[in-house]
Design a protein around this motif. Structure first.
Motif, PDB file in Angstrom:
ATOM      1  N   LEU A 271       0.836  -1.201   0.000  1.00 47.00           N
ATOM      2  CA  LEU A 271       0.000   0.000   0.000  1.00 47.00           C
ATOM      3  C   LEU A 271       0.873   1.253   0.000  1.00 47.00           C
ATOM      4  O   LEU A 271       0.573   2.227  -0.696  1.00 47.00           O
ATOM      5  N   GLY A 272       1.952   1.238   0.777  1.00 48.36           N
ATOM      6  CA  GLY A 272       2.863   2.375   0.806  1.00 48.36           C
ATOM      7  C   GLY A 272       3.491   2.631  -0.556  1.00 48.36           C
ATOM      8  O   GLY A 272       3.611   3.786  -0.995  1.00 48.36           O
ATOM      9  N   GLN A 273       3.876   1.574  -1.248  1.00 48.85           N
ATOM     10  CA  GLN A 273       4.456   1.728  -2.584  1.00 48.85           C
ATOM     11  C   GLN A 273       3.427   2.254  -3.579  1.00 48.85           C
ATOM     12  O   GLN A 273       3.734   3.106  -4.424  1.00 48.85           O
ATOM     13  N   ALA A 274       2.198   1.775  -3.462  1.00 48.97           N
ATOM     14  CA  ALA A 274       1.138   2.233  -4.362  1.00 48.97           C
ATOM     15  C   ALA A 274       0.825   3.702  -4.120  1.00 48.97           C
ATOM     16  O   ALA A 274       0.590   4.470  -5.063  1.00 48.97           O
ATOM     17  N   LEU A 275       0.806   4.112  -2.854  1.00 53.94           N
ATOM     18  CA  LEU A 275       0.551   5.515  -2.538  1.00 53.94           C
ATOM     19  C   LEU A 275       1.691   6.389  -3.046  1.00 53.94           C
ATOM     20  O   LEU A 275       1.457   7.478  -3.598  1.00 53.94           O
ATOM     21  N   ALA A 276       2.922   5.933  -2.890  1.00 59.99           N
ATOM     22  CA  ALA A 276       4.074   6.687  -3.393  1.00 59.99           C
ATOM     23  C   ALA A 276       3.966   6.891  -4.903  1.00 59.99           C
ATOM     24  O   ALA A 276       4.291   7.969  -5.422  1.00 59.99           O
ATOM     25  N   ALA A 277       3.505   5.875  -5.605  1.00 60.45           N
ATOM     26  CA  ALA A 277       3.343   5.996  -7.061  1.00 60.45           C
ATOM     27  C   ALA A 277       2.296   7.047  -7.419  1.00 60.45           C
ATOM     28  O   ALA A 277       2.454   7.792  -8.396  1.00 60.45           O
ATOM     29  N   GLN A 278       1.229   7.128  -6.621  1.00 65.03           N
ATOM     30  CA  GLN A 278       0.202   8.148  -6.881  1.00 65.03           C
ATOM     31  C   GLN A 278       0.710   9.554  -6.561  1.00 65.03           C
ATOM     32  O   GLN A 278       0.337  10.524  -7.231  1.00 65.03           O
ATOM     33  N   ILE A 279       1.540   9.668  -5.538  1.00 67.03           N
ATOM     34  CA  ILE A 279       2.156  10.963  -5.236  1.00 67.03           C
ATOM     35  C   ILE A 279       2.972  11.425  -6.432  1.00 67.03           C
ATOM     36  O   ILE A 279       2.896  12.589  -6.856  1.00 67.03           O
ATOM     37  N   VAL A 280       3.741  10.520  -6.990  1.00 64.52           N
ATOM     38  CA  VAL A 280       4.557  10.837  -8.168  1.00 64.52           C
ATOM     39  C   VAL A 280       3.676  11.280  -9.332  1.00 64.52           C
ATOM     40  O   VAL A 280       3.953  12.275 -10.011  1.00 64.52           O
ATOM     41  N   LYS A 281       2.604  10.558  -9.529  1.00 62.70           N
ATOM     42  CA  LYS A 281       1.734  10.817 -10.671  1.00 62.70           C
ATOM     43  C   LYS A 281       0.989  12.143 -10.549  1.00 62.70           C
ATOM     44  O   LYS A 281       0.821  12.865 -11.541  1.00 62.70           O
ATOM     45  N   GLN A 282       0.552  12.476  -9.337  1.00 65.64           N
ATOM     46  CA  GLN A 282      -0.339  13.621  -9.166  1.00 65.64           C
ATOM     47  C   GLN A 282       0.268  14.839  -8.482  1.00 65.64           C
ATOM     48  O   GLN A 282      -0.261  15.946  -8.606  1.00 65.64           O
ATOM     49  N   GLU A 283       1.371  14.648  -7.745  1.00 65.30           N
ATOM     50  CA  GLU A 283       1.881  15.739  -6.924  1.00 65.30           C
ATOM     51  C   GLU A 283       3.338  16.105  -7.169  1.00 65.30           C
ATOM     52  O   GLU A 283       3.844  17.051  -6.549  1.00 65.30           O
ATOM     53  N   VAL A 284       4.020  15.399  -8.027  1.00 68.83           N
ATOM     54  CA  VAL A 284       5.397  15.732  -8.377  1.00 68.83           C
ATOM     55  C   VAL A 284       5.424  16.276  -9.798  1.00 68.83           C
ATOM     56  O   VAL A 284       4.874  15.662 -10.706  1.00 68.83           O
ATOM     57  N   VAL A 285       6.047  17.440  -9.973  1.00 68.07           N
ATOM     58  CA  VAL A 285       6.138  18.064 -11.302  1.00 68.07           C
ATOM     59  C   VAL A 285       7.597  18.317 -11.636  1.00 68.07           C
ATOM     60  O   VAL A 285       8.464  18.360 -10.763  1.00 68.07           O
ATOM     61  N   ASP A 286       7.858  18.480 -12.908  1.00 65.60           N
ATOM     62  CA  ASP A 286       9.203  18.797 -13.382  1.00 65.60           C
ATOM     63  C   ASP A 286       9.268  20.288 -13.684  1.00 65.60           C
ATOM     64  O   ASP A 286       8.592  20.775 -14.592  1.00 65.60           O
ATOM     65  N   LEU A 287      10.038  21.016 -12.893  1.00 63.20           N
ATOM     66  CA  LEU A 287      10.143  22.462 -13.076  1.00 63.20           C
ATOM     67  C   LEU A 287      11.317  22.779 -14.001  1.00 63.20           C
ATOM     68  O   LEU A 287      12.423  22.257 -13.790  1.00 63.20           O
TER      69      LEU A 287
END
Length: 396
Positions: free
Chosen positions: A153-169
């Motif tokens: 579950l922790g790995q799956a949540l981390a993947a969603q953070i990457v998908k929705q909350e991490v951007v490339d500036l």
């Protein structure tokens, strides 16, 4: 005479050794005994169903932050039953039941009493700092309690953070948005320095990647995110004080257009996270060095300022007792024994029973106090890879 001296020397050695053993036993007892401050926190702020309530708010709100911090404290206390209650409430109420390894929904950040008197989600946007902490809590719980379901579950949540909350500036690389919605307007990206704890980022780099190039399974370079978080703190703290908010525009960090460069109740956590980082982490020392203004201020005045201007270094007010909880690990990490002693005195007052009406403990005060006292009392630490090392794994 020589034999007598040898006997006396041997006796003294045994006395010293006994004293050292007593000191070590006392330290172990402090680390392994009942964590009364944690128990008080659970009694006052955690409902039987696992909901953390901030009683100081009109809406009697629950935040994903509160759930994430309480889960961390439960793990430090080796309290799996409370951890599971907190997780179950979060799943049912903040994630609408969509919170398993196959179907993870980022939890809403705010829940409480609505204008019509009913209770439910007040703001569906997620808060990335809470999401990071929940992912971290799950990964560490999976490792420490040997529960693969938590890890997945922790790995799956981390993947969603990457998908929705991490951007490339542009010109920088990966950066964490405070949440999926509302923080990018035209060419301005708003950021929160207190959302990026170094140990948490290190652990995600270790436990949420594919093992080849340090990138997690869904493509996020957590190691680069940690490096960029340091750049954010260093650049936006020219006087050694962190701001609550900052922004990125035209390839550089700038003052936040909405909240300016004030550093106060959000920013106090920046010092906390810096103090918690393992000294063996290559970023730990420079990170602390970038925040030296707060240490110098306390050395001069004997108390932390409530608010600072991160650009000019101007200070205002005296910080509340809870600031000492956030700053205690920072003072310990910087080797400032005088300031650490002051912190211990103030934290003892914070933990004292409330006196008179209107003195009920405040949620945020207690959270900062638990982070601070738990760390300086040796109940937990983080290793170089960001993994949680609770005292119950060894000393107890």
């Amino acid at each position: 005479m020589q034999a007598r001296i040898s006997v006396m020397t041997l006796a003294a050695a045994f006395t010293l050794a006994g004293g050292a053993a007593d000191a070590a036993n006392a330290a172990n007892a402090a680390q392994c005994g009942d964590w009364s401050a944690y128990r008080t926190f659970v009694e006052r702020f955690v409902q039987a169903d696992g909901r953390v309530i901030d009683h100081s708010t009109a809406t009697q709100q629950t935040t994903s932050e509160g759930q994430s911090y309480a889960m961390f404290f439960a793990l430090v206390a080796n309290d799996r039953a409370t951890f599971e209650r907190l997780l179950a409430w979060t799943r049912a109420n903040l994630a609408a039941g969509q919170f398993d390894a196959q179907n993870v929904r980022l939890p809403a950040w705010q829940w409480g009493r609505k204008p019509d008197g009913s209770f439910g989600v007040l703001d569906p946007n997620s808060a990335s700092d809470s999401d990071l902490w929940i992912a971290y809590d799950l990964l560490q719980a999976g490792r420490l309690w040997k529960e693969p379901a938590y890890t997945k579950l922790g790995q799956a949540l981390a993947a969603q953070i990457v998908k929705q909350e991490v951007v490339d500036l542009p010109g920088l690389g990966p950066m964490l948005l405070p949440g999926p919605q509302g923080f990018r307007n035209g060419g301005v990206t708003r950021l929160n320095p207190s959302y990026l704890p170094l140990p948490v980022l290190r652990a995600l780099a270790r436990e949420a990647h594919d093992g080849h190039d340090g990138r997690d399974v869904s493509g996020a370079p957590w190691t680069r995110l940690a490096e960029n978080a340091y750049k954010l703190v260093k650049t936006t703290s020219p006087r050694g004080y962190a701001p609550d908010w900052a922004a990125f525009k035209d390839g550089q960090f700038v003052v936040d257009p909405k909240n300016g460069d004030t550093g106060s109740y959000d920013a106090i956590r920046v010092y906390l996270w810096a103090g918690l980082a393992s000294p063996a982490d290559p970023l730990a020392k420079p990170w602390l060095g970038a925040l030296d203004g707060m240490r110098q201020s306390v050395a001069q005045t004997g108390f932390p300022p409530e608010r600072v201007d991160a650009t000019t270094g101007a200070e205002a007010g005296e910080g509340p007792q809870s600031y000492w909880g956030a700053l205690a690990p920072y003072f310990k990490a910087t080797g400032d024994e005088r300031a650490l002693g002051l912190a211990r005195q103030h934290l003892a007052a914070l933990d004292a029973p409330p006196q008179g009406a209107g003195r009920e403990p405040v949620y945020y005060d207690r959270v900062l106090g638990l982070f601070g006292t738990g760390f300086i009392d040796g109940r937990y630490r983080f290793d170089e890879a960001g993994r949680l090392v609770p005292s119950w794994r060894s000393a107890c």
